[in-house]
Design a protein around this motif. Sequence first.
Motif, mmCIF file in Angstrom:
data_model
loop_
_atom_site.group_PDB
_atom_site.id
_atom_site.type_symbol
_atom_site.label_atom_id
_atom_site.label_comp_id
_atom_site.label_asym_id
_atom_site.label_seq_id
_atom_site.Cartn_x
_atom_site.Cartn_y
_atom_site.Cartn_z
ATOM 1 N N ASN A 109 0.841 -1.201 0.000
ATOM 2 C CA ASN A 109 0.000 0.000 0.000
ATOM 3 C C ASN A 109 0.872 1.245 0.000
ATOM 4 O OD1 ASN A 109 -2.889 -1.021 0.453
ATOM 5 N ND2 ASN A 109 -1.692 -2.185 1.930
ATOM 6 N N TYR A 136 5.169 5.936 2.547
ATOM 7 C CA TYR A 136 5.313 7.081 3.466
ATOM 8 C C TYR A 136 6.190 6.694 4.668
ATOM 9 C CZ TYR A 136 0.911 8.496 1.063
ATOM 10 O OH TYR A 136 -0.054 8.793 0.140
ATOM 11 N N LEU A 172 -7.375 -3.260 3.350
ATOM 12 C CA LEU A 172 -6.936 -1.872 3.539
ATOM 13 C C LEU A 172 -7.564 -0.967 2.471
ATOM 14 C CD1 LEU A 172 -3.416 -0.900 4.770
ATOM 15 C CD2 LEU A 172 -4.843 0.647 3.468
ATOM 16 N N GLN A 173 -7.426 -1.355 1.221
ATOM 17 C CA GLN A 173 -7.978 -0.515 0.151
ATOM 18 C C GLN A 173 -9.497 -0.636 0.095
ATOM 19 O OE1 GLN A 173 -5.625 -1.920 -3.157
ATOM 20 N NE2 GLN A 173 -3.818 -0.788 -2.489
ATOM 21 N N GLY A 195 -6.024 3.131 -9.684
ATOM 22 C CA GLY A 195 -5.167 2.631 -8.600
ATOM 23 C C GLY A 195 -5.908 1.612 -7.754
ATOM 24 N N SER A 239 -3.549 8.623 -15.679
ATOM 25 C CA SER A 239 -2.439 9.197 -16.454
ATOM 26 C C SER A 239 -2.190 8.530 -17.803
ATOM 27 C CB SER A 239 -1.143 9.138 -15.632
ATOM 28 O OG SER A 239 -0.789 7.789 -15.390
ATOM 29 N N LYS A 297 -4.760 2.813 -18.169
ATOM 30 C CA LYS A 297 -5.478 3.092 -16.924
ATOM 31 C C LYS A 297 -6.892 3.598 -17.228
ATOM 32 C CE LYS A 297 -1.384 3.853 -14.069
ATOM 33 N NZ LYS A 297 -0.748 4.681 -13.034
ATOM 34 N N TYR A 342 -5.065 14.331 -16.044
ATOM 35 C CA TYR A 342 -4.730 15.500 -15.239
ATOM 36 C C TYR A 342 -4.270 16.589 -16.204
ATOM 37 C CZ TYR A 342 -4.154 11.593 -11.988
ATOM 38 O OH TYR A 342 -4.340 10.455 -11.273
ATOM 39 N N ASP A 402 -0.501 17.465 -6.101
ATOM 40 C CA ASP A 402 -0.688 17.839 -7.510
ATOM 41 C C ASP A 402 -2.148 18.073 -7.897
ATOM 42 O OD1 ASP A 402 1.999 17.525 -7.681
ATOM 43 O OD2 ASP A 402 1.965 15.780 -9.022
ATOM 44 N N PHE A 427 -7.668 12.018 1.086
ATOM 45 C CA PHE A 427 -7.368 10.815 1.885
ATOM 46 C C PHE A 427 -5.968 10.277 1.632
ATOM 47 C CE2 PHE A 427 -7.845 7.423 -1.285
ATOM 48 C CZ PHE A 427 -8.545 8.077 -2.283
ATOM 49 N N GLY A 428 -5.136 11.010 0.887
ATOM 50 C CA GLY A 428 -3.782 10.517 0.667
ATOM 51 C C GLY A 428 -2.928 11.561 -0.020
ATOM 52 N N ALA A 470 -0.245 10.691 -2.691
ATOM 53 C CA ALA A 470 0.642 9.930 -3.581
ATOM 54 C C ALA A 470 1.636 10.847 -4.293
ATOM 55 C CB ALA A 470 -0.186 9.141 -4.591
ATOM 56 N N ARG A 478 -9.672 15.196 6.156
ATOM 57 C CA ARG A 478 -8.455 14.406 5.883
ATOM 58 C C ARG A 478 -8.571 13.134 6.732
ATOM 59 N NH1 ARG A 478 -5.285 11.267 5.086
ATOM 60 N NH2 ARG A 478 -3.101 11.424 4.496
ATOM 61 N N PRO A 479 -9.327 12.135 6.204
ATOM 62 C CA PRO A 479 -9.667 10.962 7.011
ATOM 63 C C PRO A 479 -8.607 9.859 6.974
ATOM 64 C CG PRO A 479 -10.719 10.818 4.869
ATOM 65 C CD PRO A 479 -9.916 12.092 4.850
ATOM 66 N N GLU A 512 5.545 3.686 -6.859
ATOM 67 C CA GLU A 512 5.903 5.115 -6.862
ATOM 68 C C GLU A 512 6.066 5.652 -8.273
ATOM 69 O OE1 GLU A 512 8.851 6.401 -3.598
ATOM 70 O OE2 GLU A 512 9.138 4.243 -3.865
ATOM 71 N N THR A 548 1.881 0.807 -11.739
ATOM 72 C CA THR A 548 0.969 -0.260 -11.321
ATOM 73 C C THR A 548 -0.474 0.137 -11.595
ATOM 74 O OG1 THR A 548 0.748 0.587 -9.059
ATOM 75 C CG2 THR A 548 2.544 -0.965 -9.485
HETATM 76 P P1 NDP Z 1 -2.506 3.573 -5.992
HETATM 77 O O1 NDP Z 1 -2.580 2.205 -6.542
HETATM 78 O O2 NDP Z 1 -3.681 4.472 -6.188
HETATM 79 O O3 NDP Z 1 -1.197 4.258 -6.544
HETATM 80 C C1 NDP Z 1 -1.071 5.640 -6.532
HETATM 81 C C2 NDP Z 1 -1.587 6.261 -7.843
HETATM 82 O O4 NDP Z 1 -1.626 7.657 -7.650
HETATM 83 C C3 NDP Z 1 -0.665 6.023 -9.027
HETATM 84 O O5 NDP Z 1 -0.874 4.809 -9.688
HETATM 85 C C4 NDP Z 1 -0.987 7.219 -9.895
HETATM 86 O O6 NDP Z 1 -2.071 6.929 -10.777
HETATM 87 C C5 NDP Z 1 -1.463 8.288 -8.892
HETATM 88 N N1 NDP Z 1 -0.467 9.369 -8.806
HETATM 89 C C6 NDP Z 1 -0.684 10.640 -9.171
HETATM 90 N N2 NDP Z 1 0.403 11.364 -8.998
HETATM 91 C C7 NDP Z 1 1.370 10.556 -8.528
HETATM 92 C C8 NDP Z 1 2.732 10.736 -8.175
HETATM 93 N N3 NDP Z 1 3.344 11.938 -8.290
HETATM 94 N N4 NDP Z 1 3.424 9.671 -7.713
HETATM 95 C C9 NDP Z 1 2.841 8.487 -7.585
HETATM 96 N N5 NDP Z 1 1.535 8.239 -7.909
HETATM 97 C C10 NDP Z 1 0.800 9.274 -8.379
HETATM 98 O O7 NDP Z 1 -2.180 3.499 -4.421
HETATM 99 P P2 NDP Z 1 -3.137 3.006 -3.245
HETATM 100 O O8 NDP Z 1 -4.417 2.513 -3.789
HETATM 101 O O9 NDP Z 1 -2.341 2.165 -2.328
HETATM 102 O O10 NDP Z 1 -3.405 4.365 -2.457
HETATM 103 C C11 NDP Z 1 -4.050 5.460 -3.090
HETATM 104 C C12 NDP Z 1 -4.056 6.632 -2.135
HETATM 105 O O11 NDP Z 1 -4.923 6.331 -1.056
HETATM 106 C C13 NDP Z 1 -2.682 6.947 -1.512
HETATM 107 O O12 NDP Z 1 -2.533 8.325 -1.389
HETATM 108 C C14 NDP Z 1 -2.804 6.319 -0.131
HETATM 109 O O13 NDP Z 1 -1.969 6.913 0.801
HETATM 110 C C15 NDP Z 1 -4.258 6.596 0.160
HETATM 111 N N6 NDP Z 1 -4.855 5.759 1.196
HETATM 112 C C16 NDP Z 1 -5.408 6.398 2.267
HETATM 113 C C17 NDP Z 1 -6.036 5.703 3.242
HETATM 114 C C18 NDP Z 1 -6.723 6.450 4.322
HETATM 115 O O14 NDP Z 1 -7.478 5.857 5.130
HETATM 116 N N7 NDP Z 1 -6.539 7.752 4.432
HETATM 117 C C19 NDP Z 1 -6.053 4.237 3.254
HETATM 118 C C20 NDP Z 1 -5.516 3.650 2.028
HETATM 119 C C21 NDP Z 1 -4.909 4.397 1.059
HETATM 120 P P3 NDP Z 1 -2.095 7.746 -12.189
HETATM 121 O O15 NDP Z 1 -0.804 7.382 -12.868
HETATM 122 O O16 NDP Z 1 -3.293 7.291 -12.896
HETATM 123 O O17 NDP Z 1 -2.146 9.186 -11.799
#
Ligand code: NDP
Length: 322
Positions: free
Chosen positions: A40, A45, A120-121, A148, A170, A174, A189, A216, A234-235, A237, A259-260, A309, A313
């Motif tokens: 995840n 982080y 988790l997801q 994602g 992106s 996808k 985007y 972003d 909520f994140g 990335a 910001r949950p 990252e 994926t």
């Molecule tokens: P993802 O599989 O969604 O991977 C991250 C995706 O974010 C990438 O595939 C990409 O998709 C997009 N992205 C956009 N900009 C960037 C960047 N600069 N670097 C990397 N990725 C980027 O990850 P997860 O499903 O594991 O998590 C998604 C988000 O949810 C994360 O921010 C995570 O921290 C958050 N989260 C929060 C939780 C909470 O309770 N608050 C619990 C679980 C996850 P694309 O190329 O299409 O833009």
Amino acid sequence: MRAIQVTRLGGPEVLAATDLPDPEPAPGELLVRTDAVGVNFIDVYFRTGTYGTDLPYIPGSEATGTVVAMADGVTGFSVGDRVAWASAPGSYAELVRVPVSVAVPVPAEVTAPVAASALLQGMTAHYLVTSVYPVQRGDTVLVHAGAGGVGLILTQLAVERGARVISTVSTAEKEALSREAGASEVLRYSEELAVRVRDLTSGEGVAAVYDGVGRDTFDTSLECVRVRGIVALFGAASGPVPPFDPQRLNKAGSVFLTRPSLAHFVRTRDELLWRAGDVFDAIASRALDIRVGAEYPLERAADAHRDLEGRRTTGSIVLLPE
Ligand code: NDP
């Protein structure tokens, strides 16, 4: 046991496969041999130091496997049971100590890679559409990173509740996956994004923006939401959102910002079992498809992080112990 250990913070290369002593279950814990381990974004982080942690540590908080031992006095589980969890530290390992309070039984029809991706997801998507903003039939919502791990599940759950989903992605690959999950409009985007979203909503904006991308996308998210709508950040990335003037919420139309975190939405055993049960039931009945986009040997956790990252994926990704 084989495990991934981090002795210094840094890039994916700090995820080192190593031999460590087999752990023993402490009071209130199960000892589980893992079949699949969830990867995840939160693992990134911790590895980079965005979230604090003591060193050395074994990364990961989510996996599934078979109970091989239990502390004295533990009830409700037996050796041989299949369980999964979203919040047991040290899950990038062949053996994990899992507090009984976070262990969830896995239905027989759910495979190990899916079980390691579901909680988790899946529970995150669940609390976002049921509790952070309870999606209503007829709503239009915006899901960033729609292909994602969280994004594909969130899209399916929002559509199931009767919403029209606009997503961002992106790449063309996808885009196709996000559409398959039910998104009606899939956008890239760009500087035009908010204008496009306004055009698609008769100028109104969306009821909710689910933003796991962060730095972003955050400004655009505020431009896409309707008057009195909600932005669920909520994140991060793409990185954390910089300090922020609350007056901007007023200008955006008395917008709600939250910001949950999953931890606050599975605070009791009942709430955990409700959300996990809904997710597993939906998988078992095929109402929810969990896409496991890639599987890596546990030893190659560093490659999994590089791909995550590097935005290479789709869906969820898992590590498989040998
Ligand atoms: P993802 O599989 O969604 O991977 C991250 C995706 O974010 C990438 O595939 C990409 O998709 C997009 N992205 C956009 N900009 C960037 C960047 N600069 N670097 C990397 N990725 C980027 O990850 P997860 O499903 O594991 O998590 C998604 C988000 O949810 C994360 O921010 C995570 O921290 C958050 N989260 C929060 C939780 C909470 O309770 N608050 C619990 C679980 C996850 P694309 O190329 O299409 O833009």
